[in-house]
Scaffold this motif. Structure first.
Motif, PDB file in Angstrom:
ATOM      1  N   MET A   1       8.298 -45.788 -45.794  1.00 39.03           N
ATOM      2  CA  MET A   1       8.806 -45.777 -45.167  1.00 39.03           C
ATOM      3  C   MET A   1      10.016 -45.218 -44.366  1.00 39.03           C
ATOM      4  O   MET A   1      10.667 -44.262 -44.679  1.00 39.03           O
ATOM      5  CB  MET A   1       9.661 -46.757 -45.033  1.00 39.03           C
ATOM      6  N   GLN A   2       9.889 -45.230 -43.059  1.00 38.90           N
ATOM      7  CA  GLN A   2      11.294 -44.502 -42.123  1.00 38.90           C
ATOM      8  C   GLN A   2      12.366 -45.464 -41.773  1.00 38.90           C
ATOM      9  O   GLN A   2      11.895 -46.478 -41.360  1.00 38.90           O
ATOM     10  CB  GLN A   2      10.323 -43.915 -40.701  1.00 38.90           C
ATOM     11  N   TRP A   3      13.317 -45.205 -41.803  1.00 40.32           N
ATOM     12  CA  TRP A   3      14.742 -45.762 -40.763  1.00 40.32           C
ATOM     13  C   TRP A   3      14.998 -45.328 -40.044  1.00 40.32           C
ATOM     14  O   TRP A   3      15.620 -44.033 -39.380  1.00 40.32           O
ATOM     15  CB  TRP A   3      15.469 -46.106 -42.435  1.00 40.32           C
ATOM     16  N   ALA A   4      15.670 -45.950 -38.823  1.00 39.57           N
ATOM     17  CA  ALA A   4      15.898 -45.751 -37.874  1.00 39.57           C
ATOM     18  C   ALA A   4      18.034 -45.253 -38.068  1.00 39.57           C
ATOM     19  O   ALA A   4      18.142 -45.874 -38.914  1.00 39.57           O
ATOM     20  CB  ALA A   4      16.619 -46.919 -36.303  1.00 39.57           C
ATOM     21  N   LYS A   5      18.127 -44.121 -37.707  1.00 38.79           N
ATOM     22  CA  LYS A   5      19.497 -44.205 -38.178  1.00 38.79           C
ATOM     23  C   LYS A   5      20.520 -45.289 -37.396  1.00 38.79           C
ATOM     24  O   LYS A   5      21.680 -45.357 -38.276  1.00 38.79           O
ATOM     25  CB  LYS A   5      19.960 -42.916 -37.081  1.00 38.79           C
ATOM     26  N   HIS A   6      20.513 -45.910 -36.500  1.00 39.18           N
ATOM     27  CA  HIS A   6      21.071 -47.611 -35.939  1.00 39.18           C
ATOM     28  C   HIS A   6      20.157 -48.318 -36.561  1.00 39.18           C
ATOM     29  O   HIS A   6      19.553 -49.165 -36.030  1.00 39.18           O
ATOM     30  CB  HIS A   6      20.819 -47.252 -34.654  1.00 39.18           C
TER      31      HIS A   6
END
Length: 107
Positions: A1-6
């Motif tokens: 999974m990748q997460w948005a910075k915001h």
């Protein structure tokens, strides 16, 4: 999974952001948590899925780019509305992937 910075967070998930992210990374299901990700289908803007899907290996193979966390499906819909309104207000369009720095990338 990748997460948005915001990450966009609902009121109920804001206080537990790191705890929810940690559980998600471990594949732990959470009763009322929904994730908002960039759409796996390029014809759509977002995918909304319940935390229970974290128990399926297929989800991790898709490597979703998570942009929001909500408590309950209704909150997830409201959060998507807020995201779309913010993107339109800031860019004048609906280029969701570009807004989150993922232009040209597929899930």
């Amino acid at each position: 999974m990748q997460w948005a910075k915001h990450l966009y967070l609902s009121d109920k998930t804001a206080a537990n952001k790191e705890k929810i992210k940690n559980k998600a990374e471990r594949g732990v299901g959470m009763v009322s948590v929904y994730f908002i990700a960039l759409a796996s289908n390029p014809d759509n803007l977002f995918d909304i899925f319940h935390a229970a899907y974290l128990k399926q290996n297929a989800l991790y193979r898709q490597n979703p780019f998570i942009v929001g966390i909500a408590s309950g499906y209704e909150e997830a819909i409201e959060l998507v509305q807020r995201i779309v309104e913010d993107i339109y207000r800031e860019t004048g369009g609906f280029r969701v992937r570009e807004y989150f720095g993922q232009a040209g990338q597929e899930n």
